[in-house]
Scaffold this motif. Structure first.
Motif, short mmCIF file in Angstrom:
data_model
loop_
_atom_site.label_atom_id
_atom_site.label_comp_id
_atom_site.label_asym_id
_atom_site.label_seq_id
_atom_site.Cartn_x
_atom_site.Cartn_y
_atom_site.Cartn_z
N UNK A 101 -9.90 6.23 22.14
CA UNK A 101 -11.11 5.34 22.13
C UNK A 101 -12.33 5.97 21.96
N UNK A 102 -13.26 5.25 21.40
CA UNK A 102 -14.54 5.92 21.46
C UNK A 102 -15.58 5.53 22.51
N UNK A 103 -15.93 6.48 23.16
CA UNK A 103 -16.86 5.89 24.34
C UNK A 103 -18.43 6.35 24.20
N UNK A 104 -19.26 5.92 25.15
CA UNK A 104 -20.66 6.48 24.83
C UNK A 104 -20.75 7.83 24.90
N UNK A 146 -18.03 9.15 21.03
CA UNK A 146 -17.47 10.13 21.96
C UNK A 146 -16.03 9.89 21.84
N UNK A 147 -14.96 10.64 21.04
CA UNK A 147 -13.68 10.29 21.08
C UNK A 147 -13.01 10.91 22.29
N UNK A 148 -12.17 9.94 23.22
CA UNK A 148 -11.73 10.14 24.16
C UNK A 148 -10.10 9.71 23.72
N UNK A 149 -9.13 10.78 24.43
CA UNK A 149 -7.70 10.19 24.46
C UNK A 149 -7.02 11.18 25.57
N UNK A 150 -6.08 10.73 26.15
CA UNK A 150 -5.40 11.33 27.24
C UNK A 150 -4.81 12.59 26.79
N UNK A 157 -1.60 14.75 18.67
CA UNK A 157 -2.53 14.83 17.60
C UNK A 157 -2.61 16.36 17.13
N UNK A 158 -2.64 17.30 17.91
CA UNK A 158 -2.63 18.70 17.39
C UNK A 158 -1.45 19.19 17.09
N UNK A 175 -13.56 14.87 22.87
CA UNK A 175 -12.31 15.43 23.49
C UNK A 175 -12.20 16.45 22.31
N UNK A 176 -12.04 17.64 22.71
CA UNK A 176 -11.57 18.87 21.61
C UNK A 176 -12.34 18.63 20.41
N UNK A 177 -13.71 18.24 20.53
CA UNK A 177 -14.54 18.18 19.50
C UNK A 177 -14.18 17.56 18.19
N UNK A 178 -13.35 16.33 18.63
CA UNK A 178 -12.57 15.65 17.37
C UNK A 178 -13.81 14.82 16.79
N UNK A 179 -13.48 14.64 15.37
CA UNK A 179 -14.85 13.87 14.82
C UNK A 179 -13.90 12.80 13.83
#
Length: 228
Positions: A101-104, A146-150, A157-158, A175-179
């Protein structure tokens, strides 16, 4: 080759994307209204940035129900390259075409500036023109980027090399500087920065052109393989 740029009420980067495609590839790029129900004639799909449906509820939350999105899902299953830029990335996560998800933004401020991205993989239809480790200068313009995932999704992904781009200096707390990330089939890309705003010298960067060039090359080679 024909590109479709989807237009939702509130899209404001649709013509930017259209003109970038034409400038970089010379291909035909058509603006397709959200109430259309077919994308059968198109070889690549762009969900552009902006504020679809005014970003009511959450960014991208209403756009996922637009009539055109069934056709987008169908094209994803068919292997058509689909890129969601900024709000388009938000739409793709809301539509469950991409995880997370993309957060504030972490500081709750809207950020509009040039940032540096690192290319993490060139094994995709969107990044083949680059080399892993390349540093790109591409602008961002978002308040909910702000990308967020559990941890399980981040690990997946990695492990699958599906992180396409990371921020060099994480501007929003992702999260983890993901763009930018890829789908499991690698034909759907969500990217918060705006490559369409970095395709000409007057834009202060041409580093985004490789995204459109990669897609063009991928589709051209794919069509050539099918022809044989």
């Amino acid at each position: 080759m024909k590109w479709a740029v989807i237009v939702f009420p509130g899209s404001n980067c649709d013509e930017d994307a259209q003109q970038a495609i034409i400038r970089v590839t010379g291909d035909e790029a058509t603006l397709v209204w959200h109430q259309e129900t077919s994308l059968a004639d198109y070889d690549a799909i762009v969900l552009p940035g902006g504020f679809s449906y005014g970003d009511y509820l959450r960014s991208g939350a209403i756009a996922r129900f637009a009539p055109i999105m069934k056709a987008v899902r169908d094209k994803a299953v068919q292997g058509t390259p689909i890129i969601g830029i900024c709000n388009g990335f938000q739409v793709l996560t809301e539509a469950h075409l991409l995880p997370g998800a993309l957060l504030r933004n972490r500081d709750l401020h809207f950020h509009c500036k040039m940032v540096e991205l690192r290319v993490e993989t060139n094994r995709s239809p969107f990044t083949a023109a680059y080399q892993p480790g390349d540093i790109l200068r591409i602008p961002i313009a978002h308040g909910e980027g702000r990308y967020f995932a559990d941890s399980a999704i981040l690990h997946e992904l990695q492990e699958d090399h599906r992180v396409a781009f990371r921020y060099v200096d994480n501007p929003n707390g992702s999260s983890e500087s993901i763009a930018g990330i890829l789908s499991k089939e690698r034909n759907v890309l969500g990217l918060m920065p705006h490559p369409e705003r970095a395709v000409a010298d007057f834009m202060r960067s041409t580093d985004g052109a490789g995204v459109f060039r990669s897609i063009h090359q991928y589709v051209t080679e794919r069509e050539g393989a099918h022809a044989h």
